[in-house]
Design an enzyme around this catalytic site. Sequence first.
Site, mmCIF file in Angstrom:
data_model
loop_
_atom_site.group_PDB
_atom_site.id
_atom_site.type_symbol
_atom_site.label_atom_id
_atom_site.label_comp_id
_atom_site.label_asym_id
_atom_site.label_seq_id
_atom_site.Cartn_x
_atom_site.Cartn_y
_atom_site.Cartn_z
ATOM 1 N N CYS A 70 -0.506 3.838 2.427
ATOM 2 C CA CYS A 70 -0.313 4.126 3.789
ATOM 3 C C CYS A 70 1.304 4.349 4.200
ATOM 4 O O CYS A 70 1.435 4.670 4.870
ATOM 5 C CB CYS A 70 -0.667 2.461 3.801
ATOM 6 S SG CYS A 70 -1.504 1.519 3.923
ATOM 7 N N ASP A 71 2.078 3.589 3.398
ATOM 8 C CA ASP A 71 3.780 3.281 3.905
ATOM 9 C C ASP A 71 4.660 4.043 2.888
ATOM 10 O O ASP A 71 5.790 4.638 3.110
ATOM 11 C CB ASP A 71 3.845 1.470 3.621
ATOM 12 C CG ASP A 71 2.673 1.503 4.313
ATOM 13 O OD1 ASP A 71 2.584 1.091 5.371
ATOM 14 O OD2 ASP A 71 2.644 -0.461 4.140
ATOM 15 N N CYS A 108 0.902 -1.548 0.110
ATOM 16 C CA CYS A 108 0.048 -0.290 -0.782
ATOM 17 C C CYS A 108 0.646 1.013 -0.147
ATOM 18 O O CYS A 108 0.951 2.036 1.200
ATOM 19 C CB CYS A 108 -0.955 0.146 1.292
ATOM 20 S SG CYS A 108 -1.905 1.526 1.281
#
Length: 313
Positions: free
Chosen positions: A139-140, A136
Amino acid sequence: MDAELYDVIIIGGGPAGYTAGLYCGRAAMKTLLLEKYMAGGQMAITAHIDNYPGFPEGVDGFTLAMDMQKQAERFQIEHKEVAVASVQLDGTVKAITTADGTVYRARAVILATGASPRELGLPEERDLRGKGVSYCATCDGAFFRNKTVAVIGGGDTAAADAIYLSKLCKQVYLVHRRDALRAAAVYHDALQQAENVTFVWNSTVEEILHDSVVTGIRVKDKLTGDMQNLECQGVFVAVGTAPNTKLYEDQVQLDGNGYIISDENTKTSQLGVFAAGDVRTKPLRQVVTAVADGAVAAYMAEEYIQLQTVESE
Ligand code: NAP
């Protein structure tokens, strides 16, 4: 004591699930939506959605997810954040058991559990999740600011991830097993223009190099057989998705890839059970097709419940 009987239980709170919730709520059906994590599913971790109508400048997936949830809950559907442990989908009353052991019963069920990112299947991949391997980018990505990363894949997700990461990272390798992207044309120009994106065509990842964290990838040129090491601190895997259908595999018919077999009417092989969104067989998996499924599934569930009621009178 008998568990309360719902008209409809929706499993999954992505765009298909919440649209089904909106339509069930507006049809005054007693509805429960069960979601494992948070609203939005895959959509909620998509940084920018440009192909959902009504947003001329595009919209971020998280905002859209929160708004879909709010809109459905305006029509009095119940929502619980809990994982489903097992389902019993046959018969006129279906039973859904959650991880905390509670049993919920309903006349109809809408399966909207979507799909999850697929793994590359490399031996070290799981151990390095959170240590440089990610599924992701939104997200990261921030953990890799000014670092070098590799994105693996050639579809819309890989292309969108590479564009997103090119704005944060020093260098992005886009590693694809063929010499052309599958991604929509709209991504191609942006990728070409990003000076820090390097295409690594016709190449497969053979190994993720690491000490305690990712240090690089070893890639093989499929045409020449040559191997090379690419130094990077992050590996973003974007090689497609697999349906979340493990719970239902012995209860509704699945296709060879594990998707629930259903057509535009969202009916499954089990009476009173409907499948909406990425979890079902379909030619195009997008937010816009998921929300359409959600609406159809709710409509079909309502029709099914009405027929059942007439037959039992
Ligand atoms: P996808 O379209 O299935 O693409 C997967 C990519 O990974 C393909 O390029 C495939 O290569 C490659 N691949 C598959 N297995 C591999 C392996 N083992 N090793 C290396 N490469 C591998 O998946 P996706 O990009 O995640 O997209 C999934 C769905 O979400 C699509 O319907 C897509 O349109 C949609 N989506 C939409 C948006 C948007 O509209 N904003 C954004 C993201 C995703 P080949 O090309 O050789 O098959």
